[in-house]
Design a protein around this motif. Structure first.
Motif, PDB file in Angstrom:
ATOM      1  N   ALA A  42       0.873  -1.182   0.000  1.00 26.47           N
ATOM      2  CA  ALA A  42       0.000   0.000   0.000  1.00 26.47           C
ATOM      3  C   ALA A  42       0.908   1.229   0.000  1.00 26.47           C
ATOM      4  O   ALA A  42       1.579   1.511   0.995  1.00 26.47           O
ATOM      5  CB  ALA A  42      -0.904   0.000   1.220  1.00 26.47           C
ATOM      6  N   CYS A  43       0.910   1.932  -1.100  1.00 30.63           N
ATOM      7  CA  CYS A  43       1.783   3.106  -1.209  1.00 30.63           C
ATOM      8  C   CYS A  43       1.296   4.222  -0.281  1.00 30.63           C
ATOM      9  O   CYS A  43       0.096   4.525  -0.251  1.00 30.63           O
ATOM     10  CB  CYS A  43       1.777   3.596  -2.656  1.00 30.63           C
ATOM     11  SG  CYS A  43       2.849   5.029  -2.913  1.00 30.63           S
ATOM     12  N   PRO A  44       2.191   4.864   0.472  1.00 33.45           N
ATOM     13  CA  PRO A  44       1.758   5.947   1.354  1.00 33.45           C
ATOM     14  C   PRO A  44       1.215   7.160   0.603  1.00 33.45           C
ATOM     15  O   PRO A  44       0.539   7.998   1.204  1.00 33.45           O
ATOM     16  CB  PRO A  44       3.026   6.311   2.142  1.00 33.45           C
ATOM     17  CG  PRO A  44       4.141   5.552   1.562  1.00 33.45           C
ATOM     18  CD  PRO A  44       3.601   4.538   0.616  1.00 33.45           C
ATOM     19  N   CYS A  67       6.904   2.239  -6.589  1.00 32.52           N
ATOM     20  CA  CYS A  67       5.457   2.214  -6.800  1.00 32.52           C
ATOM     21  C   CYS A  67       5.177   2.403  -8.284  1.00 32.52           C
ATOM     22  O   CYS A  67       5.636   3.385  -8.893  1.00 32.52           O
ATOM     23  CB  CYS A  67       4.775   3.312  -5.987  1.00 32.52           C
ATOM     24  SG  CYS A  67       2.989   3.361  -6.269  1.00 32.52           S
ATOM     25  N   GLY A  68       4.414   1.495  -8.860  1.00 34.58           N
ATOM     26  CA  GLY A  68       4.121   1.552 -10.278  1.00 34.58           C
ATOM     27  C   GLY A  68       3.175   2.673 -10.667  1.00 34.58           C
ATOM     28  O   GLY A  68       3.049   2.993 -11.853  1.00 34.58           O
ATOM     29  N   PHE A  74      11.407   3.541  -2.561  1.00 30.51           N
ATOM     30  CA  PHE A  74      11.523   3.254  -1.129  1.00 30.51           C
ATOM     31  C   PHE A  74      12.757   2.394  -0.872  1.00 30.51           C
ATOM     32  O   PHE A  74      13.042   1.467  -1.641  1.00 30.51           O
ATOM     33  CB  PHE A  74      10.282   2.493  -0.636  1.00 30.51           C
ATOM     34  CG  PHE A  74       8.989   3.187  -0.924  1.00 30.51           C
ATOM     35  CD1 PHE A  74       8.413   4.046   0.000  1.00 30.51           C
ATOM     36  CD2 PHE A  74       8.339   2.993  -2.145  1.00 30.51           C
ATOM     37  CE1 PHE A  74       7.218   4.695  -0.274  1.00 30.51           C
ATOM     38  CE2 PHE A  74       7.147   3.634  -2.433  1.00 30.51           C
ATOM     39  CZ  PHE A  74       6.579   4.499  -1.492  1.00 30.51           C
ATOM     40  N   GLU A  75      13.455   2.705   0.237  1.00 29.28           N
ATOM     41  CA  GLU A  75      14.554   1.845   0.646  1.00 29.28           C
ATOM     42  C   GLU A  75      13.991   0.479   1.011  1.00 29.28           C
ATOM     43  O   GLU A  75      12.982   0.383   1.721  1.00 29.28           O
ATOM     44  CB  GLU A  75      15.277   2.427   1.860  1.00 29.28           C
ATOM     45  CG  GLU A  75      16.110   3.643   1.542  1.00 29.28           C
ATOM     46  CD  GLU A  75      16.882   4.121   2.751  1.00 29.28           C
ATOM     47  OE1 GLU A  75      17.970   4.651   2.559  1.00 29.28           O
ATOM     48  OE2 GLU A  75      16.389   3.971   3.893  1.00 29.28           O
ATOM     49  N   CYS A  86       5.642  10.949  -2.129  1.00 30.84           N
ATOM     50  CA  CYS A  86       5.445  10.694  -0.686  1.00 30.84           C
ATOM     51  C   CYS A  86       6.774  10.749   0.062  1.00 30.84           C
ATOM     52  O   CYS A  86       6.948  10.062   1.087  1.00 30.84           O
ATOM     53  CB  CYS A  86       4.727   9.381  -0.451  1.00 30.84           C
ATOM     54  SG  CYS A  86       5.322   8.018  -1.449  1.00 30.84           S
ATOM     55  N   LEU A  87       7.679  11.593  -0.433  1.00 34.63           N
ATOM     56  CA  LEU A  87       8.980  11.778   0.208  1.00 34.63           C
ATOM     57  C   LEU A  87       8.795  12.069   1.694  1.00 34.63           C
ATOM     58  O   LEU A  87       7.969  12.907   2.080  1.00 34.63           O
ATOM     59  CB  LEU A  87       9.709  12.943  -0.467  1.00 34.63           C
ATOM     60  CG  LEU A  87      11.201  13.091  -0.197  1.00 34.63           C
ATOM     61  CD1 LEU A  87      11.968  11.889  -0.727  1.00 34.63           C
ATOM     62  CD2 LEU A  87      11.723  14.368  -0.851  1.00 34.63           C
TER      63      LEU A  87
END
Ligand code: FES
Length: 116
Positions: A42-44, A67-68, A74-75, A86-87
């Motif tokens: 689930a992408c933030p 994220c596609g 993301f690390e 979403c940095l």
């Protein structure tokens, strides 16, 4: 809950799982040697699934989860967003265990932990 065997996870690669039989993968796992990194799929940014195709969660260099939807990166070991919309946010960790026979298990049920 058992997800798979360690041998089912190619080293350096990612795989999605649907432990609740919801019809789509809700957990992603990245294997790095004997270390496994589990995250909610689930992408933030928008809370949406991240794979651009089944099990495809990594960039070409295989050093970031991507994220596609809009390309956030993301690390793998911290889940922190290092690039994209979403940095400063992070993926939600999913604790995993490996038993003596190489079975990979959910250490807890993250869906229940998030209930109030
Ligand atoms: S939903 Fe993941 S970057 Fe936008």
């Amino acid at each position: 809950m058992r997800l798979c065997h360690l041998d089912d996870l190619p080293d350096g690669d990612s795989r999605g799982f649907d432990p609740r039989a919801s019809g789509r993968d809700t957990i992603l796992v990245v294997r790095q040697g004997r270390r496994l990194h589990g995250w909610l799929d689930a992408c933030p940014h928008h809370g949406t699934p991240m794979a651009w195709r089944k099990d495809a969660y990594l960039n070409a260099a295989r050093d970031r989860i991507v994220c596609g939807a809009h390309g956030a990166q993301f690390e793998i070991h911290t889940g922190h967003c290092t690039l994209g919309p979403c940095l400063g946010q992070a993926l939600t960790p999913v604790p995993l265990t490996i038993d003596d026979d190489g079975g990979v298990h959910l250490a807890a049920t993250p869906f229940e932990e998030t209930r109030p």
